[in-house]
Design a protein around this motif. Structure first.
Motif, short mmCIF file in Angstrom:
data_model
loop_
_atom_site.label_atom_id
_atom_site.label_comp_id
_atom_site.label_asym_id
_atom_site.label_seq_id
_atom_site.Cartn_x
_atom_site.Cartn_y
_atom_site.Cartn_z
N PHE A 154 -14.07 -6.15 -0.92
CA PHE A 154 -15.61 -5.81 -0.97
C PHE A 154 -16.20 -5.34 0.64
O PHE A 154 -17.08 -4.46 0.37
N LEU A 155 -15.93 -6.14 1.52
CA LEU A 155 -16.29 -5.89 2.90
C LEU A 155 -15.69 -4.31 3.36
O LEU A 155 -16.74 -3.65 3.89
N PHE A 156 -14.68 -4.16 2.71
CA PHE A 156 -14.04 -2.79 3.42
C PHE A 156 -14.66 -1.73 2.67
O PHE A 156 -14.93 -0.58 3.17
N VAL A 157 -15.06 -1.85 1.32
CA VAL A 157 -15.57 -0.81 0.66
C VAL A 157 -17.24 -0.50 0.99
O VAL A 157 -17.47 0.66 1.45
N VAL A 158 -17.89 -1.70 1.27
CA VAL A 158 -19.29 -1.47 1.76
C VAL A 158 -19.25 -1.17 3.24
O VAL A 158 -19.99 -0.20 3.44
N GLY A 159 -18.35 -1.55 4.14
CA GLY A 159 -18.41 -0.94 5.47
C GLY A 159 -17.94 0.50 5.73
O GLY A 159 -18.63 1.15 6.30
N SER A 160 -16.81 0.93 4.83
CA SER A 160 -16.56 2.18 5.16
C SER A 160 -17.02 3.40 4.21
O SER A 160 -17.19 4.23 4.49
N ALA A 161 -17.07 2.84 2.84
CA ALA A 161 -17.51 3.95 1.77
C ALA A 161 -18.91 3.87 1.85
O ALA A 161 -19.67 5.09 1.96
N VAL A 162 -19.48 2.74 1.45
CA VAL A 162 -21.04 2.95 1.16
C VAL A 162 -21.70 3.18 2.48
O VAL A 162 -22.71 3.89 2.33
N ILE A 163 -21.52 2.53 3.54
CA ILE A 163 -22.27 2.85 4.98
C ILE A 163 -21.54 3.75 5.63
O ILE A 163 -22.35 4.92 6.12
N GLY A 164 -20.46 3.48 6.18
CA GLY A 164 -20.01 4.44 7.31
C GLY A 164 -19.69 5.86 6.60
O GLY A 164 -20.04 6.70 7.22
N GLN A 165 -18.84 6.12 5.60
CA GLN A 165 -18.53 7.64 5.16
C GLN A 165 -20.17 8.26 4.51
O GLN A 165 -20.34 9.23 4.88
N PHE A 166 -20.71 7.41 4.03
CA PHE A 166 -22.21 8.04 3.54
C PHE A 166 -22.83 8.39 4.59
O PHE A 166 -23.53 9.36 4.64
N ALA A 167 -23.19 7.59 5.39
CA ALA A 167 -24.06 7.83 6.47
C ALA A 167 -23.70 8.76 7.51
O ALA A 167 -24.38 9.99 7.51
N LEU A 168 -22.43 8.95 7.94
CA LEU A 168 -22.18 9.99 8.85
C LEU A 168 -21.92 11.11 7.76
O LEU A 168 -22.02 12.43 8.48
N GLY A 169 -21.33 11.12 6.79
CA GLY A 169 -21.38 12.24 5.67
C GLY A 169 -22.70 12.92 5.42
O GLY A 169 -22.77 14.47 5.63
N LEU A 170 -23.64 12.27 5.42
CA LEU A 170 -25.15 12.61 5.11
C LEU A 170 -25.63 13.59 6.47
O LEU A 170 -26.21 14.59 6.36
N VAL A 171 -25.29 12.73 7.47
CA VAL A 171 -25.71 13.20 8.81
C VAL A 171 -25.12 14.67 9.20
O VAL A 171 -25.66 15.83 9.70
N THR A 172 -23.56 14.75 8.76
CA THR A 172 -22.99 15.77 8.89
C THR A 172 -23.30 17.06 8.28
O THR A 172 -23.55 18.04 8.39
N ALA A 173 -23.59 16.61 6.99
CA ALA A 173 -24.25 17.59 5.71
C ALA A 173 -25.42 18.30 6.25
O ALA A 173 -25.77 19.69 6.09
N MET A 174 -26.36 17.49 6.85
CA MET A 174 -27.47 18.17 7.25
C MET A 174 -27.52 18.82 8.49
O MET A 174 -28.31 19.78 8.54
N ALA A 175 -26.80 18.63 9.13
CA ALA A 175 -26.57 19.04 10.77
C ALA A 175 -25.85 20.51 10.40
O ALA A 175 -26.37 21.37 10.91
N LEU A 176 -24.97 20.71 9.32
CA LEU A 176 -24.28 21.90 9.03
C LEU A 176 -25.21 22.93 8.27
O LEU A 176 -25.07 24.15 8.07
N ARG A 177 -26.52 22.27 7.73
CA ARG A 177 -27.29 23.19 7.16
C ARG A 177 -28.03 23.90 8.15
O ARG A 177 -28.94 25.00 7.82
N ARG A 178 -28.29 23.67 9.38
CA ARG A 178 -28.82 24.10 10.46
C ARG A 178 -27.89 25.14 11.41
O ARG A 178 -26.79 25.15 11.22
N ARG A 179 -28.63 25.88 11.73
CA ARG A 179 -27.90 27.15 12.56
C ARG A 179 -27.37 26.62 13.97
O ARG A 179 -28.21 26.58 14.85
#
Length: 295
Positions: A79-104
């Motif tokens: 549970f801690l592994f899923v919350v820490g890496s998938a729900v928080i880590g991957q999602f937060a960094l993935g969203l920041v990366t996706a939004m950054a790549l929309r910019r020039r």
């Protein structure tokens, strides 16, 4: 009449095309799952009398599971592994990366390639690569880096085992999050943002009131895929820690492996696997209902 005949012929052709995929799905997914359910009600083992003459034991394996402290520890660690890496880590960094790549931005293609690179390495190879980074005390790559800043070197996989595997799995899964969330961002028309700017909306207001609400179906889909796939992570963590030290990183997948192929208790290991499957199904149903989609 001729149209109905043509439609039926087309349906049969499509079925023939799908038959190989259906056969593979039946052989490698459905049959193993059903056989695991059967094994969970037996005392099947790899050694001893149970290996020669397995018996039906009813729900004995499940009763033992409920009273097994090691299983509950594995469930908590997962549970801690899923919350820490998938729900928080991957999602937060993935969203920041996706939004950054929309910019020039400069070197956009290079940046995308760096994010996608971790997926190119197999789990075990990535695990051994990170061992050189984290294990070995003062000789570890990370210890040498932090020593330049006055931080005391440590055997990171022994001192912070759960945190380290969360970091490694986050690193490996950012690309998947980035791809799915980029697809979700691309469905939002730019006209909506332009209208919001004309009304005086700030970037944070547009993110809270436009981006997040319109991306919610994509976010929920990502959460489902990420949570279920993270529950099944095995090779990466096994290569790093083998579930240690002292069960600190023993995920449910590693616990199933240890019970089935180290303790040789296939029936009990199958019972744990069935519980993990049920948890994944419950997550799937919950996400589907959250998206208000009828099953």
């Amino acid at each position: 009449m001729a149209r109905n005949v043509h439609e039926r012929r087309t349906e049969r052709q499509l079925l023939l095309i799908l038959l190989p995929s259906l056969a593979l799905l039946l052989a490698f997914v459905i049959y193993p799952a059903l056989y695991s359910v059967y094994l969970s009600f037996t005392n099947e083992a790899l050694t001893g009398a149970a290996a020669l003459r397995p018996r039906f034991v009813g729900i004995r394996n499940y009763a033992r599971l409920l009273n097994d402290a090691t299983f509950w520890n594995a469930l908590l660690v997962t549970f801690l592994f899923v919350v820490g890496s998938a729900v928080i880590g991957q999602f937060a960094l993935g969203l920041v990366t996706a939004m950054a790549l929309r910019r020039r931005i400069h070197f956009r293609r290079l940046f995308s390639s760096i994010i996608l690179l971790p997926n190119a390495a197999p789990e075990v190879v990535a695990g051994f690569m990170w061992i050189s980074m984290l294990a070995g005390g003062e000789q570890a790559t990370l210890s040498r880096i932090v020593s330049f800043f006055g931080v005391t070197p440590a055997d990171w996989l022994q001192v912070f085992p759960l945190s380290m595997i969360i970091v490694v799995n986050t690193w490996r899964g950012i690309a998947t999050a980035m791809i799915l969330l980029t697809a979700g961002l691309s469905t939002i028309p730019n006209e909506i943002y332009e209208a919001a700017r004309m009304d005086g909306a700030t970037p944070s207001q547009m993110f809270r009131r436009i981006t997040l609400p319109l991306m919610m179906p994509t976010i929920l889909l990502y959460m489902l895929i990420s949570a279920v796939s993270t529950i099944a992570v095995f090779g990466l963590v096994y290569a790093l820690t083998r579930g240690g030290p002292g069960g600190a990183t023993e995920l449910v997948s590693i616990y199933i492996y240890n019970q089935s192929f180290t303790a040789f208790q296939l029936g009990y290991g199958a019972a744990v696997a069935v519980v993990a499957l049920l948890i994944s199904l419950i997550l799937g149903v919950g996400y589907v209902r959250a998206m208000k989609v009828e099953v």
